[in-house]
Design a protein around this motif. Structure first.
Motif, short mmCIF file in Angstrom:
data_model
loop_
_atom_site.label_atom_id
_atom_site.label_comp_id
_atom_site.label_asym_id
_atom_site.label_seq_id
_atom_site.Cartn_x
_atom_site.Cartn_y
_atom_site.Cartn_z
N CYS A 156 43.21 76.26 16.27
CA CYS A 156 42.02 75.79 15.56
C CYS A 156 42.21 76.02 14.07
O CYS A 156 43.06 76.81 13.67
CB CYS A 156 40.75 76.50 16.06
SG CYS A 156 40.62 78.22 15.57
N THR B 169 33.52 84.29 25.07
CA THR B 169 33.17 83.97 23.68
C THR B 169 33.06 85.23 22.83
O THR B 169 33.38 85.19 21.64
CB THR B 169 31.89 83.13 23.58
OG1 THR B 169 30.83 83.78 24.27
CG2 THR B 169 32.11 81.74 24.14
N PRO C 91 32.79 75.74 17.20
CA PRO C 91 33.33 74.54 17.83
C PRO C 91 33.79 73.45 16.87
O PRO C 91 34.54 72.56 17.26
CB PRO C 91 32.18 74.04 18.70
CG PRO C 91 30.95 74.61 18.09
CD PRO C 91 31.36 75.93 17.48
N VAL D 265 32.50 78.55 21.27
CA VAL D 265 33.41 78.21 22.37
C VAL D 265 34.61 79.16 22.38
O VAL D 265 35.02 79.64 21.32
CB VAL D 265 33.90 76.75 22.29
CG1 VAL D 265 32.75 75.77 22.40
CG2 VAL D 265 34.71 76.51 21.01
N TRP E 62 40.41 78.36 23.39
CA TRP E 62 41.15 77.35 24.15
C TRP E 62 40.31 76.10 24.42
O TRP E 62 40.84 75.08 24.83
CB TRP E 62 41.70 77.93 25.46
CG TRP E 62 40.67 78.52 26.36
CD1 TRP E 62 39.91 77.86 27.29
CD2 TRP E 62 40.29 79.89 26.42
NE1 TRP E 62 39.06 78.75 27.92
CE2 TRP E 62 39.28 80.01 27.41
CE3 TRP E 62 40.69 81.04 25.75
CZ2 TRP E 62 38.69 81.22 27.73
CZ3 TRP E 62 40.09 82.24 26.07
CH2 TRP E 62 39.10 82.33 27.05
N ARG E 63 39.00 76.14 24.13
CA ARG E 63 38.16 74.96 24.29
C ARG E 63 37.88 74.27 22.96
O ARG E 63 37.18 73.26 22.93
CB ARG E 63 36.81 75.36 24.93
CG ARG E 63 36.92 76.06 26.25
CD ARG E 63 36.71 75.25 27.47
NE ARG E 63 35.62 74.33 27.31
CZ ARG E 63 35.60 73.14 27.89
NH1 ARG E 63 36.59 72.76 28.64
NH2 ARG E 63 34.60 72.33 27.73
N PHE E 64 38.42 74.80 21.86
CA PHE E 64 38.19 74.19 20.55
C PHE E 64 38.70 72.75 20.56
O PHE E 64 39.79 72.46 21.04
CB PHE E 64 38.90 74.98 19.44
CG PHE E 64 38.72 74.35 18.09
CD1 PHE E 64 37.56 74.58 17.38
CD2 PHE E 64 39.66 73.48 17.58
CE1 PHE E 64 37.35 73.97 16.15
CE2 PHE E 64 39.46 72.86 16.36
CZ PHE E 64 38.31 73.11 15.65
N ARG F 299 37.59 70.20 22.20
CA ARG F 299 37.43 69.46 23.46
C ARG F 299 36.00 69.08 23.69
O ARG F 299 35.08 69.64 23.29
CB ARG F 299 37.92 70.29 24.65
CG ARG F 299 39.39 70.52 24.57
CD ARG F 299 39.86 71.22 25.80
NE ARG F 299 41.28 71.51 25.60
CZ ARG F 299 41.95 72.34 26.32
NH1 ARG F 299 41.36 72.97 27.29
NH2 ARG F 299 43.21 72.54 26.11
#
Length: 100
Positions: free
Chosen positions: A5, A39, A46, A93, A96-98, A100
């Motif tokens: 990120c 988190t 995000p 988030v 690893w979800r940044f 998405r």
């Protein structure tokens, strides 16, 4: 090994990742027993990633310093610094979800 990120220093990401994995190996049982969330540990904003430090989890803020101890209210790092547990906004988030 590229940073996941924005606003993570490229040179620091490998150290942060290594320390995240070491944390899971060493402290996962304590973190789970204390109900630390993904988190709270690995969170980022995000949209702007690590630029918003108020949205970063304890292990993202570690700047590559390993954890020395975990309790229900804090994580102490090997360098003596301490991350005190605070409420995380619901929209943060895990890293690893940044994006998405």
């Amino acid at each position: 090994m590229r940073e996941p990120c924005p606003n993570l220093r490229r040179k620091r990401w490998p150290e942060i990742l290594t320390n995240c994995l070491a944390f899971l190996d060493r402290f996962s049982a304590e973190a789970e027993a204390s109900k630390w969330t993904a988190t709270e540990l690995f969170g980022v904003h995000p949209e702007v990633g690590a630029a918003r430090v108020d949205c970063c989890g304890a292990l993202i803020l570690s700047a590559g310093t390993g954890a020395a101890s975990v309790s229900g209210s804090m994580i102490r790092y090997e360098n003596g610094a301490t991350f005190y547990r605070v409420p995380v906004p619901r929209w943060v988030v895990p890293i690893w979800r940044f994006g998405r």
